[in-house]
Each structure stands twice: as C-alpha cells, then as structure tokens.
Scaffold this motif. Structure first.
Motif, PDB file in Angstrom:
ATOM      1  N   MET A  95      -0.132  56.641 -37.481  1.00  0.00           N
ATOM      2  CA  MET A  95      -1.061  55.582 -37.158  1.00  0.00           C
ATOM      3  C   MET A  95      -1.417  55.637 -35.683  1.00  0.00           C
ATOM      4  N   ASN A  97      -2.372  54.303 -32.120  1.00  0.00           N
ATOM      5  CA  ASN A  97      -2.069  53.041 -31.448  1.00  0.00           C
ATOM      6  C   ASN A  97      -3.168  52.745 -30.444  1.00  0.00           C
ATOM      7  N   GLY A 100      -6.123  48.476 -31.894  1.00  0.00           N
ATOM      8  CA  GLY A 100      -5.558  47.503 -32.814  1.00  0.00           C
ATOM      9  C   GLY A 100      -5.733  47.853 -34.268  1.00  0.00           C
ATOM     10  N   TYR A 101      -6.404  48.948 -34.558  1.00  0.00           N
ATOM     11  CA  TYR A 101      -6.644  49.284 -35.956  1.00  0.00           C
ATOM     12  C   TYR A 101      -5.351  49.694 -36.628  1.00  0.00           C
ATOM     13  N   GLN A 102      -5.137  49.150 -37.792  1.00  0.00           N
ATOM     14  CA  GLN A 102      -3.920  49.402 -38.530  1.00  0.00           C
ATOM     15  C   GLN A 102      -4.231  50.351 -39.689  1.00  0.00           C
ATOM     16  N   LYS A 103      -4.742  51.527 -39.378  1.00  0.00           N
ATOM     17  CA  LYS A 103      -5.076  52.489 -40.414  1.00  0.00           C
ATOM     18  C   LYS A 103      -4.029  53.584 -40.416  1.00  0.00           C
ATOM     19  N   VAL A 104      -3.271  53.642 -41.485  1.00  0.00           N
ATOM     20  CA  VAL A 104      -2.178  54.591 -41.587  1.00  0.00           C
ATOM     21  C   VAL A 104      -2.592  55.740 -42.496  1.00  0.00           C
TER      22      VAL A 104
ATOM     23  N   SER B  31      -2.537  40.718 -40.435  1.00  0.00           N
ATOM     24  CA  SER B  31      -3.228  41.941 -40.832  1.00  0.00           C
ATOM     25  C   SER B  31      -2.833  42.297 -42.259  1.00  0.00           C
ATOM     26  N   TYR B  35      -4.191  50.019 -49.993  1.00  0.00           N
ATOM     27  CA  TYR B  35      -4.089  51.448 -50.228  1.00  0.00           C
ATOM     28  C   TYR B  35      -4.167  51.705 -51.730  1.00  0.00           C
ATOM     29  N   PHE B  45      -6.072  55.143 -47.747  1.00  0.00           N
ATOM     30  CA  PHE B  45      -6.413  53.885 -47.098  1.00  0.00           C
ATOM     31  C   PHE B  45      -7.754  53.375 -47.609  1.00  0.00           C
ATOM     32  N   GLU B  48      -8.686  47.466 -43.998  1.00  0.00           N
ATOM     33  CA  GLU B  48      -7.758  46.571 -43.306  1.00  0.00           C
ATOM     34  C   GLU B  48      -8.510  45.339 -42.845  1.00  0.00           C
ATOM     35  N   ARG B  55     -11.633  45.377 -40.258  1.00  0.00           N
ATOM     36  CA  ARG B  55     -11.587  46.140 -39.006  1.00  0.00           C
ATOM     37  C   ARG B  55     -11.753  47.632 -39.236  1.00  0.00           C
ATOM     38  N   ASN B  56     -11.407  48.070 -40.422  1.00  0.00           N
ATOM     39  CA  ASN B  56     -11.458  49.497 -40.673  1.00  0.00           C
ATOM     40  C   ASN B  56     -11.619  49.735 -42.168  1.00  0.00           C
ATOM     41  N   LYS B  57     -12.267  50.821 -42.503  1.00  0.00           N
ATOM     42  CA  LYS B  57     -12.538  51.095 -43.915  1.00  0.00           C
ATOM     43  C   LYS B  57     -12.329  52.574 -44.169  1.00  0.00           C
ATOM     44  N   GLY B  58     -11.754  52.882 -45.306  1.00  0.00           N
ATOM     45  CA  GLY B  58     -11.557  54.272 -45.693  1.00  0.00           C
ATOM     46  C   GLY B  58     -12.786  54.809 -46.401  1.00  0.00           C
ATOM     47  N   SER B  94       1.106  43.178 -41.923  1.00  0.00           N
ATOM     48  CA  SER B  94       1.795  43.501 -40.678  1.00  0.00           C
ATOM     49  C   SER B  94       1.562  42.424 -39.639  1.00  0.00           C
ATOM     50  N   GLY B 100      -4.524  41.356 -30.842  1.00  0.00           N
ATOM     51  CA  GLY B 100      -5.032  42.192 -31.918  1.00  0.00           C
ATOM     52  C   GLY B 100      -4.387  43.554 -32.049  1.00  0.00           C
ATOM     53  N   LEU B 101      -3.503  43.912 -31.143  1.00  0.00           N
ATOM     54  CA  LEU B 101      -2.890  45.237 -31.209  1.00  0.00           C
ATOM     55  C   LEU B 101      -1.865  45.289 -32.329  1.00  0.00           C
ATOM     56  N   ALA B 102      -1.903  46.379 -33.067  1.00  0.00           N
ATOM     57  CA  ALA B 102      -0.990  46.536 -34.190  1.00  0.00           C
ATOM     58  C   ALA B 102       0.437  46.773 -33.697  1.00  0.00           C
TER      59      ALA B 102
END
Lengths: 116, 117
Positions: A95, A97, A100-104, B31, B35, B45, B48, B55-58, B94, B100-102
């Motif tokens: 992932m 860092n 902030g994106y939590q894409k694993v 968050s 999956y 993925f 999310e 925030r993100n897309k597969g 999570s 906003g940081l993971a």
C-alpha cells in the motif's frame, strides 16, 4: 501501478519447523507499507505483520518475522515453530503511503499446509 | 469491540439481477474498502470510501458502485449481474488519522459470498 508477486502457490511444512514465504513487489513509490495477511480456511483475513518502508529494521511479531530488502524489492515472511493453526492462505500486500489513499494491492497468495 | 460486519453472508442471484451488500465497520473506523476475491483473479480492489467520499477506485466496470453513510457504514451495489461476478466480496475498515492519512492496517469482515446463476 504496483505489482505484488508470490511465486509459491503452495507450500507445506512440518509442525514445529520453520518455513519462509517469498514475495517481491514493484513500485515507483518511495514511501509505502508492506503486509502479510493470513486467511484461514473459511475464516476472515487477518493481518500477520506490517512493515513500513522507511524503517530499516525488519518487523517481528512473535513467531512471525520478515526479511525486508528494499533495494531488491523483496519481502519474505518467516514462520518459526510452525503450528497447525498456521495452515492458511498467506497474502503479501502493498500500500502506498501517500495522499491518504487506502488502496492495497495483493499478491496471488501462498497456500500453506502445516503437517502434524 | 465488534469487528467488521458484512451482510448478507451468502446470496444467490440470477444473471441480470442486481445486488446490494452491506458493511458495518469497526467503531471509529472511517475508511471502508471493498475487494473482490475469486480463485482466478485473487483479491482485487474495488473502491475505498472515507467521510462519505469515494477516494479511490479499481478497474471495475460502472456496474459496480458503492456509497458510504455518515455513520461510516458502506454499501456496494452490482447491477446487471454476470456469471463472472460470482465471488467473495470482502469489506475492510481502517482507522484514518484526522488529516486523512491511512494508518495502513485493514480489518476485514468475513465476506459476502455471491453466486450468480
């Protein structure tokens, strides 16, 4: 794009012995996390161990330890004193860092069988 | 502390139907990721959500969509089901720092196993 490669689809180990699962990854990121997740048969996935790329020291969690080679982009998992409960699929994961994106991104997994 | 809860655990649909899956994250986790797990493709993925925003897309077609509610619970929807959508759909929550940081650790639910006939 990141890729995670696990070259060992299946492995077996005798109870109480040590086994090492391999993982390599490819990324252009400089700051990232690496993980090993365990998925026992018909049970939920749980985190085994986590490594932050900026840390030189290899992570350890009881019988589980990693060998993190950043330059080689290698991240292997060593299980010592294997127990029957370690039988599971093991996934290496990456992932970034940043942002902030939590894409694993997960590898394809290694099926580990612990033999009594 | 309750873990991640996914409902339903099992469901059977026919081609062309649509399905909605639900995920309740661990309390305090803002968050939520989804999956798809299949024997052939492994874990892929989907998307999310954080603070009700994707925030993100597969790389999945538009038939796959999701949303997050103000209490962080999330749903995903698959419309016009195809045989290839048969899979275990995993939700993971999570903890995210206030900015906003993971934090880098996913907590998974047991999954929703979808069979499309």
């Amino acid at each position: 794009a990141q890729t995670v490669t696990q070259s060992q689809p299946e492995m077996s180990v005798q109870e109480a012995e040590t086994v090492t699962l391999s993982c390599t990854y490819d990324t252009s990121e400089s700051n990232y996390y690496l993980f090993w997740y365990k998925q026992p048969p018909s049970r939920q996935m749980i985190l085994v161990i986590r490594q932050e790329a900026y840390k030189q020291q290899n992570a350890t969690e009881n019988r589980f330890s990693v060998n993190f080679q950043k330059a080689a982009k290698s991240f292997s998992l060593k299980i010592s004193d294997s127990q029957l409960g370690d039988t599971a699929m093991y996934f290496c994961a990456f992932m970034p860092n940043s942002g902030g994106y939590q894409k694993v991104t997960f590898g394809t997994g290694t099926k580990l069988q612990v033999i009594p | 502390k309750a873990g991640v809860t996914q409902t339903p655990r099992y469901l059977i649909k026919t081609r062309g139907q649509q399905v909605t899956l639900s995920c309740s994250p661990i309390s305090g986790h803002r968050s939520v990721s989804w999956y798809q797990q299949t024997p052939g493709q492994g874990l892929q993925f989907l998307f999310e959500y954080f603070s009700e925003t994707q925030r993100n897309k597969g790389n999945f077609p538009g038939r796959f969509s999701g949303r997050q509610f103000s209490n962080s619970r999330s749903e995903m929807n698959v419309s016009t089901l195809e045989l290839g959508d048969s899979a275990l759909y995993l939700c993971a929550s999570s903890l995210v720092y206030d900015w906003g940081l993971a934090t880098g650790e996913l907590f998974f639910g047991e999954g929703s196993r979808l069979t499309v006939l």
